[in-house]
Design an enzyme around this catalytic site. Sequence first.
Site, PDB file in Angstrom:
ATOM      1  N   GLU A 178      -7.175   8.490   6.795  1.00 32.96           N
ATOM      2  CA  GLU A 178      -7.393   9.130   8.096  1.00 32.96           C
ATOM      3  C   GLU A 178      -7.849  10.583   7.991  1.00 32.96           C
ATOM      4  O   GLU A 178      -7.130  11.505   8.429  1.00 32.96           O
ATOM      5  CB  GLU A 178      -6.106   9.043   8.932  1.00 32.96           C
ATOM      6  CG  GLU A 178      -5.620   7.624   9.165  1.00 32.96           C
ATOM      7  CD  GLU A 178      -4.481   7.532  10.190  1.00 32.96           C
ATOM      8  OE1 GLU A 178      -3.959   8.581  10.593  1.00 32.96           O
ATOM      9  OE2 GLU A 178      -4.150   6.408  10.595  1.00 32.96           O
ATOM     10  N   ARG A 190       0.856  -1.181   0.000  1.00 35.74           N
ATOM     11  CA  ARG A 190       0.000   0.000   0.000  1.00 35.74           C
ATOM     12  C   ARG A 190       0.901   1.244   0.000  1.00 35.74           C
ATOM     13  O   ARG A 190       1.650   1.453   0.950  1.00 35.74           O
ATOM     14  CB  ARG A 190      -0.901   0.000   1.245  1.00 35.74           C
ATOM     15  CG  ARG A 190      -1.701   1.267   1.390  1.00 35.74           C
ATOM     16  CD  ARG A 190      -2.583   1.285   2.648  1.00 35.74           C
ATOM     17  NE  ARG A 190      -3.198   2.593   2.749  1.00 35.74           N
ATOM     18  CZ  ARG A 190      -3.162   3.381   3.833  1.00 35.74           C
ATOM     19  NH1 ARG A 190      -2.580   2.969   4.947  1.00 35.74           N
ATOM     20  NH2 ARG A 190      -3.710   4.576   3.805  1.00 35.74           N
TER      21      ARG A 190
HETATM   22  C1  FCB Z   1      -0.849   7.141  10.881  1.00 33.80           C
HETATM   23  C2  FCB Z   1      -0.459   7.643   9.517  1.00 33.80           C
HETATM   24  C3  FCB Z   1       0.826   7.056   8.988  1.00 33.80           C
HETATM   25  C4  FCB Z   1       1.864   6.893  10.066  1.00 33.80           C
HETATM   26  C5  FCB Z   1       1.295   6.221  11.284  1.00 33.80           C
HETATM   27  C6  FCB Z   1       2.283   5.999  12.406  1.00 33.80           C
HETATM   28  O1  FCB Z   1      -1.684   8.049  11.499  1.00 33.80           O
HETATM   29  O2  FCB Z   1      -1.483   7.357   8.585  1.00 33.80           O
HETATM   30  O3  FCB Z   1       1.260   7.846   7.911  1.00 33.80           O
HETATM   31  O4  FCB Z   1       2.456   8.098  10.333  1.00 33.80           O
HETATM   32  O5  FCB Z   1       0.212   6.947  11.768  1.00 33.80           O
END
Ligand code: FCB
Length: 468
Positions: free
Chosen positions: A176, A87
């Site tokens: 996110e 991914r």
């Molecule tokens: C998430 C992010 C990813 C990485 C992890 C530790 O929130 O999507 O890019 O930084 O945390």
Amino acid sequence: MTDVVTDPLTTLAASFPSDFVFGAATAAYQVEGAVREDGRTPSIWDAFSHEPGRVANGDTGDVAVDHYHRMTSDVELMSDLGLGAYRFSISWPRLQPGGSGPVNTKGLAFYDRLVDTLLDRGVAPWATLYHWDLPVELEEAGGWPARDTAERFAEYAGIVADALGDRLHGLITLNEPWCSAFLGYGNGIHAPGRTDGAAALAASHHLLLGHGLAAQAIRAAAPETPLGITLNLYPTSPALPEGYDGPDRAAYDDAVRRVDGLCNRWFLDPVFGRGYPADVVEDVRPTSSLEFVHDGDTELIAAPLDFLGVNYYTRHMVAPGAYPGTASVEFRKRGWPTTAMGWEVDPDGLYDVVRRVHDEYPALPIYLTENGAAYEDVVSADGQVHDVERLAYLKSHLEAMARLAADDVAVAGYFAWSLVDNFEWAEGYAKRFGLVHVDYDTQLRTPKDSARWYASLMAAHRSGILGA
Ligand code: FCB
């Protein structure tokens, strides 16, 4: 009677369905570097990381792990580990400089080669369209708090789907959106570093709207491509002893409701066609009347999906805030072992959060699109990284995935965060999440013990299928 193989790795591997996807994840700004090459223009993370005081140690993604130049050998590394899927994310300003107008053919050529190289090596390509790198021009025009950004995102999504959709095994619109909205525009610890609650809420809506519009554009350009969104979800529990029923219990339950509301339900409910949760609409009323939600938006956001991506790292333990009568909440710790990020290690939280989605929302295959841990890695005298704690973290969380599968929850895949050590946003290079260690002076990659263990698990899973 034949002997039953009882080695724990084989048993764990055998507890996943035969088509279960084992992968690892990265994101463009965290690994690519080459920020000024081949027509790429800056994103909000270029601007933000170059502002003094924003990122630990003044680190930037200018070079990162130089993946842009090392793509072929990085894919070889993936195939040596036996990864079933990778991914990655597409850098919007590399593909479409400035966030509008024509595609950058050199930028597209990079992702085109990446996808083909992965396929040649038997690694399924999964792409995320937005892992936080908004072109700066779009931020200057208002950023995610502006509705037009959603329209621009859909146009970019259509370009990618048209060019790569036929070869992608999974396409994720947003990574996110909670972080983009609330860390980017609310508390300002992520780019673009704004601190405006009303803007953060508008951003959350336009991200979701962008997701819905992008889904339409993707379906039009690449109707066969499996499509989803990735949410960071948190099991949320009261910071109270088990079974506690004192007079302040209701205040704790309300704190849980609020945090669960804004972190989880604010995104899950509209994506699954329920619109914004009424209780959270009331919670946020002092900050925003949500006038940016137009007629028809709810339907657009509820675009049909093929899967849900869930990122899980830890559980939220919450308590009512220190100022009675206000809406404040506090996040507490239980004194459990933590990772280098200070996040408590809680594999049951993975089970709980996925189980909750399965129980309370319409059925969709669920992929854990990120899970992993930062630790203070040490390169030993033998040149290896014996990351005992990360290995244990990975194993315990994969065991939680196996329990979900055993309980008939439709878990379809797991992507470890991250393939390699990389630029950890506001923490810079200080926090290492990789299965593969990177020496930032030489760019040497060294698989850690966790990577070797994961490779054995994947090999056992494959041979279980072949032997079946
Ligand atoms: C998430 C992010 C990813 C990485 C992890 C530790 O929130 O999507 O890019 O930084 O945390």
